[in-house]
Design an enzyme around this catalytic site. Structure first.
Site, PDB file in Angstrom:
ATOM      1  N   ASN A   1       0.853  -1.180   0.000  1.00 31.76           N
ATOM      2  CA  ASN A   1       0.000   0.000   0.000  1.00 31.76           C
ATOM      3  C   ASN A   1       0.894   1.237   0.000  1.00 31.76           C
ATOM      4  O   ASN A   1       1.412   1.637   1.035  1.00 31.76           O
ATOM      5  CB  ASN A   1      -0.902  -0.029   1.255  1.00 31.76           C
ATOM      6  CG  ASN A   1      -1.784   1.196   1.353  1.00 31.76           C
ATOM      7  OD1 ASN A   1      -1.904   1.977   0.401  1.00 31.76           O
ATOM      8  ND2 ASN A   1      -2.426   1.372   2.507  1.00 31.76           N
ATOM      9  N   TRP A   2       1.051   1.823  -1.197  1.00 34.56           N
ATOM     10  CA  TRP A   2       1.975   2.965  -1.319  1.00 34.56           C
ATOM     11  C   TRP A   2       1.381   4.255  -0.749  1.00 34.56           C
ATOM     12  O   TRP A   2       2.089   5.243  -0.601  1.00 34.56           O
ATOM     13  CB  TRP A   2       2.335   3.202  -2.791  1.00 34.56           C
ATOM     14  CG  TRP A   2       3.223   2.153  -3.390  1.00 34.56           C
ATOM     15  CD1 TRP A   2       3.706   1.026  -2.789  1.00 34.56           C
ATOM     16  CD2 TRP A   2       3.736   2.140  -4.725  1.00 34.56           C
ATOM     17  NE1 TRP A   2       4.481   0.313  -3.669  1.00 34.56           N
ATOM     18  CE2 TRP A   2       4.520   0.974  -4.877  1.00 34.56           C
ATOM     19  CE3 TRP A   2       3.612   2.989  -5.828  1.00 34.56           C
ATOM     20  CZ2 TRP A   2       5.165   0.645  -6.064  1.00 34.56           C
ATOM     21  CZ3 TRP A   2       4.247   2.660  -7.014  1.00 34.56           C
ATOM     22  CH2 TRP A   2       5.023   1.505  -7.122  1.00 34.56           C
ATOM     23  N   LYS A   3       0.075   4.249  -0.509  1.00 36.69           N
ATOM     24  CA  LYS A   3      -0.613   5.465  -0.035  1.00 36.69           C
ATOM     25  C   LYS A   3      -0.312   6.621  -0.998  1.00 36.69           C
ATOM     26  O   LYS A   3      -0.208   6.387  -2.201  1.00 36.69           O
ATOM     27  CB  LYS A   3      -0.218   5.774   1.412  1.00 36.69           C
ATOM     28  CG  LYS A   3      -0.376   4.541   2.306  1.00 36.69           C
ATOM     29  CD  LYS A   3      -0.258   4.813   3.773  1.00 36.69           C
ATOM     30  CE  LYS A   3      -0.370   3.498   4.537  1.00 36.69           C
ATOM     31  NZ  LYS A   3      -0.448   3.659   5.974  1.00 36.69           N
TER      32      LYS A   3
ATOM     33  N   HIS B   1      -9.799   1.327   4.530  1.00 37.19           N
ATOM     34  CA  HIS B   1      -8.559   1.563   5.268  1.00 37.19           C
ATOM     35  C   HIS B   1      -8.842   2.598   6.352  1.00 37.19           C
ATOM     36  O   HIS B   1      -9.622   3.529   6.147  1.00 37.19           O
ATOM     37  CB  HIS B   1      -7.472   2.061   4.308  1.00 37.19           C
ATOM     38  CG  HIS B   1      -6.127   2.095   4.940  1.00 37.19           C
ATOM     39  ND1 HIS B   1      -5.743   3.101   5.800  1.00 37.19           N
ATOM     40  CD2 HIS B   1      -5.082   1.234   4.880  1.00 37.19           C
ATOM     41  CE1 HIS B   1      -4.512   2.850   6.228  1.00 37.19           C
ATOM     42  NE2 HIS B   1      -4.090   1.727   5.690  1.00 37.19           N
TER      43      HIS B   1
ATOM     44  N   GLU C   1      -7.286   5.063   7.331  1.00 34.82           N
ATOM     45  CA  GLU C   1      -7.055   6.467   6.939  1.00 34.82           C
ATOM     46  C   GLU C   1      -8.251   7.017   6.179  1.00 34.82           C
ATOM     47  O   GLU C   1      -8.574   8.198   6.287  1.00 34.82           O
ATOM     48  CB  GLU C   1      -5.757   6.565   6.115  1.00 34.82           C
ATOM     49  CG  GLU C   1      -4.526   6.413   6.999  1.00 34.82           C
ATOM     50  CD  GLU C   1      -3.321   5.798   6.310  1.00 34.82           C
ATOM     51  OE1 GLU C   1      -3.290   5.733   5.063  1.00 34.82           O
ATOM     52  OE2 GLU C   1      -2.390   5.359   7.024  1.00 34.82           O
TER      53      GLU C   1
ATOM     54  N   GLU D   1      -6.194  -4.646  10.568  1.00 32.51           N
ATOM     55  CA  GLU D   1      -5.175  -3.608  10.775  1.00 32.51           C
ATOM     56  C   GLU D   1      -5.536  -2.796  12.015  1.00 32.51           C
ATOM     57  O   GLU D   1      -6.347  -1.862  11.930  1.00 32.51           O
ATOM     58  CB  GLU D   1      -5.130  -2.655   9.572  1.00 32.51           C
ATOM     59  CG  GLU D   1      -4.675  -3.284   8.288  1.00 32.51           C
ATOM     60  CD  GLU D   1      -4.016  -2.238   7.383  1.00 32.51           C
ATOM     61  OE1 GLU D   1      -2.860  -2.450   7.007  1.00 32.51           O
ATOM     62  OE2 GLU D   1      -4.635  -1.216   7.082  1.00 32.51           O
TER      63      GLU D   1
ATOM     64  N   GLY E   1       1.800   2.571  10.837  1.00 28.73           N
ATOM     65  CA  GLY E   1       2.805   3.634  10.739  1.00 28.73           C
ATOM     66  C   GLY E   1       3.475   4.015  12.048  1.00 28.73           C
ATOM     67  O   GLY E   1       4.186   5.021  12.119  1.00 28.73           O
TER      68      GLY E   1
ATOM     69  N   SER F   1       2.623  -1.756  10.623  1.00 29.61           N
ATOM     70  CA  SER F   1       4.049  -1.796  10.976  1.00 29.61           C
ATOM     71  C   SER F   1       4.719  -3.145  10.694  1.00 29.61           C
ATOM     72  O   SER F   1       5.608  -3.567  11.441  1.00 29.61           O
ATOM     73  CB  SER F   1       4.261  -1.396  12.436  1.00 29.61           C
ATOM     74  OG  SER F   1       3.929  -0.033  12.618  1.00 29.61           O
TER      75      SER F   1
ATOM     76  N   GLY G   1       2.551  -0.982   4.420  1.00 26.65           N
ATOM     77  CA  GLY G   1       2.642   0.421   4.017  1.00 26.65           C
ATOM     78  C   GLY G   1       4.087   0.849   3.883  1.00 26.65           C
ATOM     79  O   GLY G   1       4.740   0.584   2.871  1.00 26.65           O
ATOM     80  N   GLY G   2       4.619   1.479   4.921  1.00 27.40           N
ATOM     81  CA  GLY G   2       5.972   2.044   4.900  1.00 27.40           C
ATOM     82  C   GLY G   2       7.034   1.121   4.327  1.00 27.40           C
ATOM     83  O   GLY G   2       7.814   1.530   3.452  1.00 27.40           O
TER      84      GLY G   2
END
Ligand code: PGA
Length: 244
Positions: A14-16, A96, A98, A166, A172, A206, A227-228
């Site tokens: 997930n590059w966001k 998600h 976010e 999640e 994150g 994470s 993600g990250g």
């Protein structure tokens, strides 16, 4: 629709709101050298880059990060599930945290989006998870139960949908639940309804090279939503290769 049962595990990047042409070219040049047997690698760039990622990628599948719950019409700025399907998108993240937080998406909206995706032969990756407050107040199971009941559409089954657990507080932050907590939550979700028993279920929050192997070894975890760490191509590849 992609045949989910063909894969042993899933690695969803997930590059966001990250990436550009240069990043994509370098990323895929490295990723394309790898062979991932039975491991399903899904790249979810911002929608504007879905086409180029699809064109440049050798084996990876592509996923959107969101879609509209409208089919078509006067809805400025929206992208429909049908349009995603038109360009060959295989997966789409919905719900998600976010989007729930910054774009005020409710379980009903998420349910509608997931249902539109299924109608268009795209696998929704439906995200659920408790906040830190909810966890502190011992409400994790109650929240998961409500989110599962309200945001997973009736048409969802283990061949056309994926669930991602999640915990919001793990996204994150570098903090993850214990392995037991992850396994317990996945088991809890599975046991909410007979129909979830064979669902592919991902953990997200994470995930990194240090914790991925143990998390992915858990009996009820079928993959990760990353993600990250997915933005660093070498780390992403190591996470995939390190898992059994
Ligand atoms: P993270 O994000 O891996 O950076 O915690 C996961 C996600 O938001 O899906």
């Amino acid at each position: 629709m992609i045949e989910l049962s063909n894969f042993r595990s899933f690695f969803v990047a997930n590059w966001k709101l990250n990436g550009n042409f240069q990043f994509i070219r370098q990323y895929l040049e490295i990723l394309n050298r790898e062979i991932f047997n039975k491991k399903c690698v899904v790249l979810c760039p911002p929608s504007i880059y879905l086409n180029i990622v699809k064109d440049l990628s050798k084996d990876s599948l592509i996923g959107a990060q969101d879609c509209s719950f409208y089919n078509e019409g006067a809805y400025t700025g929206e992208i429909s599930a049908n349009m995603l399907s038109d360009i060959g998108v295989n997966f789409c993240i919905v719900g998600h945290s976010e989007r729930r937080k910054y774009f005020r998406e409710s379980n009903d909206i998420i349910n509608e989006k997931a249902s539109k995706l299924i109608e268009n032969n795209i696998v929704p990756i439906i995200c659920i998870g408790e906040t830190l407050d909810e966890k502190k107040n011992n409400r994790t199971e109650e929240i998961l139960k409500v989110q599962v009941a309200a945001s997973i559409p009736k048409s969802a089954n283990n061949n056309n949908s994926i669930i991602a657990y999640e915990p919001v507080w793990a996204i994150g932050t570098g903090i993850t639940p214990t392995l037991k907590e992850i396994e317990d939550s996945h088991k809890f979700i599975r046991n909410l309804d007979k129909k979830f028993l064979n669902f592919k279920m991902l953990y997200g929050g994470s995930v990194n090279i240090k914790n991925s192997k143990q998390i992915l070894n858990l009996a009820n975890v079928n993959g990760a939503l990353i993600g990250g760490a997915s933005l660093k191509i070498d780390e992403f590849i190591e996470i995939i290769n390190n898992s059994s």
